[in-house]
Design a protein around this motif. Structure first.
Motif, mmCIF file in Angstrom:
data_model
loop_
_atom_site.group_PDB
_atom_site.id
_atom_site.type_symbol
_atom_site.label_atom_id
_atom_site.label_comp_id
_atom_site.label_asym_id
_atom_site.label_seq_id
_atom_site.Cartn_x
_atom_site.Cartn_y
_atom_site.Cartn_z
ATOM 1 N N LYS A 47 2.406 5.755 -7.278
ATOM 2 C CA LYS A 47 1.209 5.819 -8.147
ATOM 3 C C LYS A 47 1.144 4.595 -9.070
ATOM 4 O O LYS A 47 0.964 4.700 -10.278
ATOM 5 C CB LYS A 47 1.183 7.098 -8.970
ATOM 6 C CG LYS A 47 1.314 8.363 -8.172
ATOM 7 C CD LYS A 47 0.107 8.628 -7.322
ATOM 8 C CE LYS A 47 0.205 9.991 -6.687
ATOM 9 N NZ LYS A 47 0.027 9.982 -5.265
ATOM 10 N N GLU A 73 -3.445 0.400 -11.016
ATOM 11 C CA GLU A 73 -4.410 -0.445 -10.309
ATOM 12 C C GLU A 73 -4.477 -1.861 -10.880
ATOM 13 O O GLU A 73 -4.845 -2.796 -10.182
ATOM 14 C CB GLU A 73 -5.812 0.180 -10.390
ATOM 15 C CG GLU A 73 -5.937 1.521 -9.726
ATOM 16 C CD GLU A 73 -6.091 1.402 -8.227
ATOM 17 O OE1 GLU A 73 -6.669 0.406 -7.760
ATOM 18 O OE2 GLU A 73 -5.627 2.316 -7.530
ATOM 19 N N SER A 119 2.518 1.578 -3.393
ATOM 20 C CA SER A 119 1.500 1.954 -4.370
ATOM 21 C C SER A 119 1.127 3.429 -4.251
ATOM 22 O O SER A 119 0.948 4.123 -5.251
ATOM 23 C CB SER A 119 0.259 1.081 -4.178
ATOM 24 O OG SER A 119 -0.790 1.537 -4.972
ATOM 25 N N TYR A 120 1.030 3.891 -3.015
ATOM 26 C CA TYR A 120 0.676 5.290 -2.795
ATOM 27 C C TYR A 120 1.799 6.233 -3.247
ATOM 28 O O TYR A 120 1.544 7.250 -3.875
ATOM 29 C CB TYR A 120 0.369 5.520 -1.313
ATOM 30 C CG TYR A 120 0.067 6.950 -0.970
ATOM 31 C CD1 TYR A 120 -1.157 7.514 -1.300
ATOM 32 C CD2 TYR A 120 1.012 7.744 -0.331
ATOM 33 C CE1 TYR A 120 -1.443 8.834 -1.005
ATOM 34 C CE2 TYR A 120 0.746 9.062 -0.023
ATOM 35 C CZ TYR A 120 -0.482 9.607 -0.365
ATOM 36 O OH TYR A 120 -0.755 10.907 -0.066
ATOM 37 N N SER A 154 0.833 -1.207 0.000
ATOM 38 C CA SER A 154 0.000 0.000 0.000
ATOM 39 C C SER A 154 0.865 1.252 0.000
ATOM 40 O O SER A 154 0.575 2.217 -0.716
ATOM 41 C CB SER A 154 -0.910 0.006 1.221
ATOM 42 O OG SER A 154 -1.785 -1.075 1.187
#
Length: 132
Positions: free
Chosen positions: A42, A45, A38-39, A35
């Motif tokens: 970017k 998805e 991913s944050y 997470s």
């Protein structure tokens, strides 16, 4: 039956519980790391489902290897059972979190994957231990 075999049978549930708990904790840690990455980056998805599958495989492998090293025999069987227990618990957690959404097909696929990965990891655990 030797004392070691009797102690093993009494502690089998405890070993399974520790192995599955370690796998779940590893999953949570890896999901938090995923997470954060991913944050910060970017990340697309589309990669998320693949990454969660990889995390599940790593966690099941770790749990199965840990459990079979502690048990010391029949690695494929114990590894497969540990993998199955892991997936059933994760399915129950996700079922409760999704408030009743049920994906039986996805559960069956994950259960088959967990059994195969757990059995293979259990065999790896036996090779590491040097037992049959």
């Amino acid at each position: 039956m030797s004392k070691k075999e009797i102690d093993l049978k009494e502690n089998l549930a405890k070993i399974y519980a520790k192995a599955v708990l370690r796998g779940i904790i590893l999953s949570l840690v890896l999901l938090v790391v995923m997470s954060a990455v991913s944050y910060l980056t970017k990340l697309d998805e589309g990669y998320m489902s693949t990454i969660t599958w990889v995390i599940a495989v790593i966690s099941i492998s770790y749990a199965a290897i840990y459990g079979t090293l502690r048990i010391g025999k029949k690695g494929f069987l114990h590894g497969a059972l540990i993998g199955a227990i892991y997936v059933v618990l994760m399915f129950l957690f996700s079922f409760l979190a999704d408030k009743g959404e049920l994906d039986v097909r996805g559960f069956i696929i994950k259960l088959m994957m967990a059994i195969v990965v757990g059995a293979l990891a259990g065999m790896i655990g036996m090779v590491i231990k040097g037992s049959d």
